[in-house]
Motif scaffolding. Structure first.
Motif, PDB file in Angstrom:
ATOM      1  N   ARG A 335       1.006  -1.168   0.067  1.00 52.04           N
ATOM      2  CA  ARG A 335      -0.043   0.001   0.038  1.00 52.04           C
ATOM      3  C   ARG A 335       1.051   1.242  -0.045  1.00 52.04           C
ATOM      4  O   ARG A 335       1.767   1.257   0.702  1.00 52.04           O
ATOM      5  N   ASP A 338       0.214   6.011   3.459  1.00 53.57           N
ATOM      6  CA  ASP A 338      -0.848   6.486   4.040  1.00 53.57           C
ATOM      7  C   ASP A 338      -0.666   7.305   5.396  1.00 53.57           C
ATOM      8  O   ASP A 338      -0.901   6.998   6.247  1.00 53.57           O
ATOM      9  N   ARG A 359      -4.330  13.533   3.664  1.00 53.63           N
ATOM     10  CA  ARG A 359      -4.009  12.131   3.897  1.00 53.63           C
ATOM     11  C   ARG A 359      -3.840  11.088   2.829  1.00 53.63           C
ATOM     12  O   ARG A 359      -4.614  11.216   1.982  1.00 53.63           O
ATOM     13  N   GLU A 430     -12.326   3.589   1.441  1.00 52.33           N
ATOM     14  CA  GLU A 430     -12.245   4.024   2.984  1.00 52.33           C
ATOM     15  C   GLU A 430     -13.309   5.217   3.038  1.00 52.33           C
ATOM     16  O   GLU A 430     -14.409   4.863   3.721  1.00 52.33           O
TER      17      GLU A 430
HETATM   18 MG    MG Z   1      -7.268   3.006   6.422  1.00 51.80          MG
END
Ligand code: MG
Ligand code: PEP
Length: 582
Positions: A335, A338, A359, A430
């Motif tokens: 990923r 983040d 973010r 998300e």
């Molecule tokens: Mg998350």
């Protein structure tokens, strides 16, 4: 009478052992005025002690039978950096010279000032770095006094108890397998020490306020790293109960390990791939041991938040190469960064409401050099290792972000000679906005992974880090179930869907995911055997019925009761798994 304390469960496991109190006596430092003519000598003594400390740490790196893993070496390097840091040494020398005082006192003074500065910084990660400064100062002081480093012997079955444990102490004391538990007054889940404890598999509890002043040396202690509970001074009955609990955990663990060998197949032969979420690359070994069939999500931000600077392409490359160590897995999911939210922020850009700010992918797109460096590291691994990597984009909230990300990814990929079959792209679903755009998102990517942690936080408008919210932020909330239903109704056929939030660890929620037709569940590696143990007794038909039933409820308690009921009735033999919630 027995005493029990609860803290933060950092590393799972149950152990019993004898307390070894370390780093207790803070070095007593005496203030001495020195003459003008003694300043140069005092500065030289200090510099020699710094040099000696640096040599000692370097030796630890070189002489240790290669037992230190990459992240361990990074921690040693960080300590060397502090020793080389002008700020520490320069300030001490300045104080010796200007105030005409002895080096030990000057060092102590600088440290007191540093700890005041650090306590003003709100960021948890930065506060935790103070432990590294203390450790270094202690080492320099010992060298100033010409003392031997090894102050005590670690015996078998030791439980280390400390106010705070520096990462170097954790490495030094724990590497030969005699330490069975770690308990500290301070410390959080992102501290270096926590990471080392997890990677060494030592049951650890932190934030156990005053544990270091409550326990006597040699005290027999029971450490429940699953629940974050520690007990001592137990009477005979309690001792028997705890021995029982330990045995139950052990037999459960043994049974669970049997499950780890199973595949994630339902009763009606639907295959669900069970994978692991990891935070540091060395966790691949544990993930494999616990039965992971791949890495469903590597949260790369730790590699970033662990440093004062962004890691270089080469550093990231070396880290990602470790994911393929010993060929545990043929494919891993990385990923992209983040950063933001409850994770570390860019210090130059503090926001009023970080969870709703710059973010995840928003940060990467606003800092495209950081994003491109990470992508280059990923593609370099694919092209050199010829291994499959799935790239996962966090916090996509609109289609423009996705398109911009895809064009940067394609542009970077084109610089490498890569078999297209080795790369796939996914989005973590998300924000609710991503759920509402699910059709369009799925049409642009190879797979999606539902990040229930943030999906729940943003659906309910409830801060996931706020422990006082209780059931408000429960994944049994009817609104959460309806959000998941909305997503699964809209997902185009044949889309590969994974779940990567904490909800995937909860056996009770398995029927929901089976009913949704997900192809993959990615979770903490120690939850894998439990999930595998239950999955093959569930069928799509039963799960679908129960999910539809749950969707009618309006309160989380009813939802939970229904789901727990199904698991218990269908599989009485697994009720122990549910009770212990490993
Ligand atoms: Mg998350
Ligand atoms: C999630 O939000 O569910 C997720 C997996 O991401 P993280 O917990 O890292 O925010």
């Amino acid at each position: 009478m027995s005493i029990e304390k609860s803290g933060l469960p950092i590393s799972p496991g149950f152990s019993v052992g004898n307390a070894l109190l370390i780093n207790q006596a803070k070095t007593i430092v005496k203030k001495k005025k020195i003459k003008n003519s003694e300043i140069v000598r005092e500065v030289n003594l200090f510099q020699a002690a710094v040099e000696e400390s640096k040599n000692e740490i370097n030796k630890m790196k070189l002489n240790d039978d290669n037992q230190y893993k990459i992240e361990h070496i990074e921690i040693l390097d960080f300590n060397i950096l502090i020793l080389e840091d002008e700020i520490l040494a320069g300030e001490v020398i300045d104080m010796i010279t200007k105030k005409q005082i002895n080096a030990e006192w000057a060092l102590n003074k600088v440290l007191v000032n540093k700890s005041k500065e650090f306590s003003l910084v709100k960021d948890l990660y930065m506060q935790e770095r103070l432990a590294d400064f203390y450790y270094i100062a202690e080492r320099i002081t010992k060298n100033l006094r010409g003392l031997n480093q090894d102050l005590f012997e670690i015996k078998n079955n030791t439980i280390l108890v400390a106010h705070d444990l520096s990462p170097i102490d954790a490495l030094k004391y724990c590497k030969d397998g005699k330490v069975k538990g770690i308990l500290t007054d301070l410390g959080g889940a992102t501290s270096h020490t926590a990471i080392i404890a997890r990677s060494l598999g030592i049951p650890t509890i932190m934030s156990l306020i005053n544990i270091s002043t409550s326990i006597e040396p040699g005290q027999r202690i029971y450490v429940d790293g699953y629940k974050g509970k520690v007990k001592w001074k137990v009477n005979k009955n309690e001792k028997n109960e705890l021995t029982d609990l330990k045995n139950k955990y052990s037999s459960l663990q043994r049974n669970l390990f049997e499950f780890s060998k199973l595949t994630g197949e339902t009763k009606d032969k639907r295959i669900i791939s069970i994978k692991a979420n990891i935070e540091i690359s060395s966790e691949v070994k544990m993930a494999q041991k616990y039965g992971a069939e791949g890495i469903g999500m590597y949260r790369t931000e730790f590699l970033f938040t662990n440093k004062e600077y962004f890691p270089s392409l080469e550093e990231q490359y070396l880290d990602y190469v470790c994911l393929f160590n010993q060929d545990f897995f043929d494919e891993v999911t990385i990923r992209t960064l983040d950063i933001g939210g409850d994770k570390i922020q860019d210090y130059t850009h503090l926001e009023n409401n970080p969870a709703l700010g710059l973010r995840g992918i928003r940060y990467s797109l606003a800092n495209s050099d950081v994003f491109k460096t990470q992508l280059n590291a990923i593609f370099k691994v694919i092209s050199n290792k010829k291994k499959k990597i799935r790239i996962l984009l966090p916090m996509i909230s609109n289609l423009d972000e996705l398109e911009e990300s895809i064009s940067i990814i394609d542009e970077t990929k084109n610089k490498y000679l890569i078999d297209p079959k080795l790369v796939s792209l996914g989005v973590v679903i998300e924000p609710p906005s991503a759920a509402l755009l699910i059709k369009e998102i799925c049409n642009k990517v190879d797979f999606i992974s539902i990040g229930t942690n943030d999906l729940i936080q943003y659906t309910i408008a409830a801060d996931r880090t706020n422990e006082t919210l209780g059931d408000i932020i429960s994944h049994y909330q009817p609104s959460v179930l309806r959000m998941l239903k909305l997503i699964s109704n809209e997902i185009p056929d044949n889309t590969y869907v994974s779940i990567c939030g904490e909800m995937a660890n909860d056996v009770n929620c398995l029927p929901i995911f089976i009913a949704m037709g997900v192809k993959e569940l990615s979770m903490n590696y120690y939850s894998i055997p439990k999930i595998k143990g239950v999955i093959h007794d569930l069928s799509f038909k039963d799960c679908n019925e129960i999910f539809n039933e749950c969707l009618k409820y309006t309160c989380p308690k009813e939802v939970k009761k229904e789901l727990v009921g199904l698991i218990k009735n269908k599989m009485p033999s697994y009720s122990s798994i549910i009770n212990y919630e490993i």
